[in-house]
Design a protein around this motif. Structure first.
Motif, PDB file in Angstrom:
ATOM      1  N   TYR A 149       0.818  -1.205   0.000  1.00  0.00           N
ATOM      2  CA  TYR A 149       0.000   0.000   0.000  1.00  0.00           C
ATOM      3  C   TYR A 149       0.858   1.263   0.000  1.00  0.00           C
ATOM      4  O   TYR A 149       0.526   2.268  -0.606  1.00  0.00           O
ATOM      5  CB  TYR A 149      -0.949   0.012   1.200  1.00  0.00           C
ATOM      6  CG  TYR A 149      -2.208  -0.786   0.987  1.00  0.00           C
ATOM      7  CD1 TYR A 149      -3.056  -0.514  -0.078  1.00  0.00           C
ATOM      8  CD2 TYR A 149      -2.558  -1.810   1.849  1.00  0.00           C
ATOM      9  CE1 TYR A 149      -4.215  -1.245  -0.272  1.00  0.00           C
ATOM     10  CE2 TYR A 149      -3.713  -2.550   1.670  1.00  0.00           C
ATOM     11  CZ  TYR A 149      -4.540  -2.257   0.602  1.00  0.00           C
ATOM     12  OH  TYR A 149      -5.687  -2.978   0.415  1.00  0.00           O
TER      13      TYR A 149
ATOM     14  N   ARG B 283       3.770   1.647  -1.386  1.00  0.00           N
ATOM     15  CA  ARG B 283       4.215   1.871  -2.760  1.00  0.00           C
ATOM     16  C   ARG B 283       3.074   2.357  -3.631  1.00  0.00           C
ATOM     17  O   ARG B 283       3.245   3.192  -4.504  1.00  0.00           O
ATOM     18  CB  ARG B 283       4.764   0.573  -3.357  1.00  0.00           C
ATOM     19  CG  ARG B 283       6.083   0.177  -2.779  1.00  0.00           C
ATOM     20  CD  ARG B 283       6.432  -1.242  -3.160  1.00  0.00           C
ATOM     21  NE  ARG B 283       7.633  -1.649  -2.479  1.00  0.00           N
ATOM     22  CZ  ARG B 283       8.855  -1.305  -2.885  1.00  0.00           C
ATOM     23  NH1 ARG B 283       8.994  -0.567  -3.969  1.00  0.00           N
ATOM     24  NH2 ARG B 283       9.912  -1.680  -2.208  1.00  0.00           N
ATOM     25  N   TYR B 284       1.913   1.786  -3.367  1.00  0.00           N
ATOM     26  CA  TYR B 284       0.744   2.186  -4.136  1.00  0.00           C
ATOM     27  C   TYR B 284       0.496   3.682  -3.979  1.00  0.00           C
ATOM     28  O   TYR B 284       0.351   4.417  -4.948  1.00  0.00           O
ATOM     29  CB  TYR B 284      -0.463   1.388  -3.664  1.00  0.00           C
ATOM     30  CG  TYR B 284      -1.735   1.722  -4.391  1.00  0.00           C
ATOM     31  CD1 TYR B 284      -2.118   1.035  -5.528  1.00  0.00           C
ATOM     32  CD2 TYR B 284      -2.563   2.747  -3.936  1.00  0.00           C
ATOM     33  CE1 TYR B 284      -3.272   1.356  -6.199  1.00  0.00           C
ATOM     34  CE2 TYR B 284      -3.723   3.067  -4.592  1.00  0.00           C
ATOM     35  CZ  TYR B 284      -4.076   2.374  -5.726  1.00  0.00           C
ATOM     36  OH  TYR B 284      -5.225   2.699  -6.378  1.00  0.00           O
ATOM     37  N   PHE B 285       0.485   4.115  -2.731  1.00  0.00           N
ATOM     38  CA  PHE B 285       0.237   5.536  -2.474  1.00  0.00           C
ATOM     39  C   PHE B 285       1.331   6.399  -3.085  1.00  0.00           C
ATOM     40  O   PHE B 285       1.062   7.447  -3.658  1.00  0.00           O
ATOM     41  CB  PHE B 285       0.157   5.798  -0.975  1.00  0.00           C
ATOM     42  CG  PHE B 285      -1.182   5.478  -0.376  1.00  0.00           C
ATOM     43  CD1 PHE B 285      -2.350   5.718  -1.074  1.00  0.00           C
ATOM     44  CD2 PHE B 285      -1.277   4.942   0.902  1.00  0.00           C
ATOM     45  CE1 PHE B 285      -3.595   5.429  -0.523  1.00  0.00           C
ATOM     46  CE2 PHE B 285      -2.515   4.657   1.462  1.00  0.00           C
ATOM     47  CZ  PHE B 285      -3.668   4.897   0.746  1.00  0.00           C
TER      48      PHE B 285
END
Lengths: 369, 369
Positions: A109, A111-113
């Motif tokens: 998450y 990295r996603y953000f």
DNA sequence: GCTTGTACTTGAAACGCATCAAAGGGGCCG
DNA sequence: CGGCCCCTTTGATGCGTTTCAAGTACAAGC
């Protein structure tokens, strides 16, 4: 279900593509009637801007990401609540991801953000963030919450060592002669609490101190086991003050003591750390040292904002906030819940007094109980 | 802090842009050594894919959005927890937004998610979603939780009318002669509960029923006020069964009755709706009808998945799940918390029995207490 | 040595939008 | 009537990816 895009709106409204874009982002640049026309067309067609495209074209959007280890922990919710309010105050959105106590997911998450062109990201990490060197040279501002991290990183955390100190001083003030600390210092936070206790007690060599490991997960059952063991000791080897490194542990200890017929706090006083009302199931009033989650979330966003607005590393990179000593009963726990969760500003008002850029202080929220 | 992009990785690794993209999305297409080389370059450079760009180019990503009215409500957390687990099971991310009890914000986040190329969006709406016609012709699958909406929409909800029926039958079973329903039916859910109560009592004309408005916000204080009023009635005009339309109201009523010296449940029985453990602050055991939030979140994702995989409107568009009757004490409330929030699968196991595509059933979770 | 096939790799096109330099239009002044 | 300026609108450009048709290299079969 074909998605309607900006060019559809433009064609339909008889204006150009750029004008529609302006209507969305710089309405003041348009003539009122043009704006009205476009807005009507937009709602008639049910147009929804494609966020991905606007982020791609326009750079970061005004939104923050927050990765939490669990959602069902009151403390995390306080953080979320504080972060939310502060973010909204600055006109930012806050998106929350639940890492579900899973390292991999937390990283995922995060990295996603990072990749979503968020303006900033906050984490309440499960482990020390130092394990991932890439963290420190991230393309977006990142702030760690409730944990201390190495120099280059930003964080807002309760001063856990101070918590230990506070609780030790509490024990001293209550005239303790023999203190037992229960729990496995599996996390940095807990280690620091133990350290704080030791430091405070260093000045009182007459007070006997014992640290008992509570098993890997620091569960209430672990606490119960140790409580039972304590109860079975001869009276003169029994401590007069027990510190649970977490409230859950402390609650287990209390249950065991009470079950074995030992009076709490008559014969043995018990205190915990976390300010976690859900852990207090009994009717015995207990004392806990509570870090101000709401305040931590708030300050986290402030740290983010500072980096964004100044376009430079903020002057202050680390914030430690103080903790509050509370006496909690099962009934009062409900009040705390309402005050902290449902109406968090109450806590905010109280705990800002205790906030400091440098060190922790203890404040008493007793007035609330 | 210049962001490294895919072309940088390609150049640095001496391969083409498309190859790096394949390394990310279709690793099986690459020769192992090429893949290894690229992966090394990626981590050396600290490359992070730009999610906006990939979404733009590649269509929807595997993630869902969930808009909740508050995070501090146990029920919403159960929903989030169920949705999270189900989403992960299918390899989807779940992003949560807190609408903070604000219509505008709810709408804002909804549009945001819609525009972010999410694969699907779920809302636990505050009001009936029918107010916004655009909702129904959205470009992404959307599922409403905990609320019934008009035909074209998808929803998963507890059968609130059934809740009313269940609680009325409970009252009947306990031999009630005079029932007072406390609360303002400000929301659809509450209206349906009242309706269910009335329907169930239609068969028992001998039972007297009264509905008392509790003020705009249905607070514990409102409940207290009405409880006090009830307490002051002469004994023969006093109800023997009070239903709070929410647990918060019921808890207020109980406090008032107890304060005024009326025995609960000796003289007056009180029941609530919501299964909200935080509302129970007293030590009097109380009964509540609890909708299975975890299950609602789970089913919501399932509904989303069905629409995505079949690329067509799902066969089932509405799911109503049953509710459970529980007897709750302040102490037991803690257990419920642990079981439902910390280890939600326990509830899952229990409530699937009660799930049904057609109607609601009551199950008894008494075994947990 | 040539063909056919297989296994990878390439790079141009498109995704939907914000931006911004440039063009357009209208009013005002001289 | 021409020139100037200001307000508004235009549309080409690029954001960082994914995709996919086209390309390359190499091996096997004849």
């Amino acid at each position: 279900m074909a998605k309607v895009k900006i060019s559809d709106v433009a064609r339909e409204a008889g204006v150009s593509l750029g004008t529609v874009s302006n209507a969305l982002n710089h309405p003041e640049k348009l003539r009122p009637e043009t704006l009205k026309l476009i807005n009507e067309t937009i709602s008639r067609l049910g147009y929804l801007p494609n966020q991905s495209a606007r982020q791609l074209a326009g750079g970061a959007t005004k939104s923050f990401g927050l990765v939490l280890p669990r959602l069902d922990h009151g403390f995390s919710l306080q953080i979320a609540s504080g972060a939310h309010n502060e973010a909204r105050k600055h006109g930012y959105d806050l998106l929350i991801a639940n890492a579900d106590n899973d390292d991999i997911l937390e990283d995922h998450y995060l990295r996603y953000f990072m990749g979503t062109q968020m303006s900033g990201v906050m984490v309440q990490p499960m482990a020390s963030p130092d394990w991932h060197p890439a963290m420190t040279k991230m393309p977006v501002p990142i702030v760690h919450l409730d944990i201390h991290c190495s120099e280059p990183g930003y964080y807002v955390a309760a001063d856990n060592e101070a918590q230990g100190r506070i609780i030790a001083e509490l024990a001293i003030a209550r005239g303790a002669h023999h203190i037992v600390v229960v729990g496995r210092a599996a996390f940095m936070q807990l280690t620091l609490r133990v350290l704080g206790i030791h430091k405070a007690l260093a000045l009182h060599p007459d007070i006997k101190i014992e640290v008992i490991d509570a098993g890997e997960w620091n569960t209430a059952a672990d606490g119960y086991g140790i409580g039972a063991q304590i109860a079975e000791r001869p009276a003169d080897e029994r401590p007069d003050f027990v510190v649970g490194l977490t409230d859950v542990l402390a609650s287990g200890v209390v249950s065991a003591l009470v079950d074995k017929g030992i009076s709490v706090p008559g014969q043995v006083r018990v205190a915990g750390c976390d300010g976690n009302p859900l852990a207090w199931s009994g009717s015995v009033p207990l004392t806990t040292v509570a870090p101000p989650g709401y305040e931590i979330g708030r300050k986290g966003v402030q740290l983010l904002m500072e980096q964004i607005e100044n376009k430079a590393p903020a002057k202050i990179k680390h914030i430690r906030v103080g903790s509050a000593v509370r006496t909690v009963t099962a009934v009062a726990a409900e009040d705390i819940n309402r005050q902290e969760l449902v109406r968090p500003f109450l806590l905010e008002r109280a705990s800002t007094q205790a906030s400091s850029q440098t060190d922790a202080t203890a404040i008493n929220l007793g007035a609330y109980l």
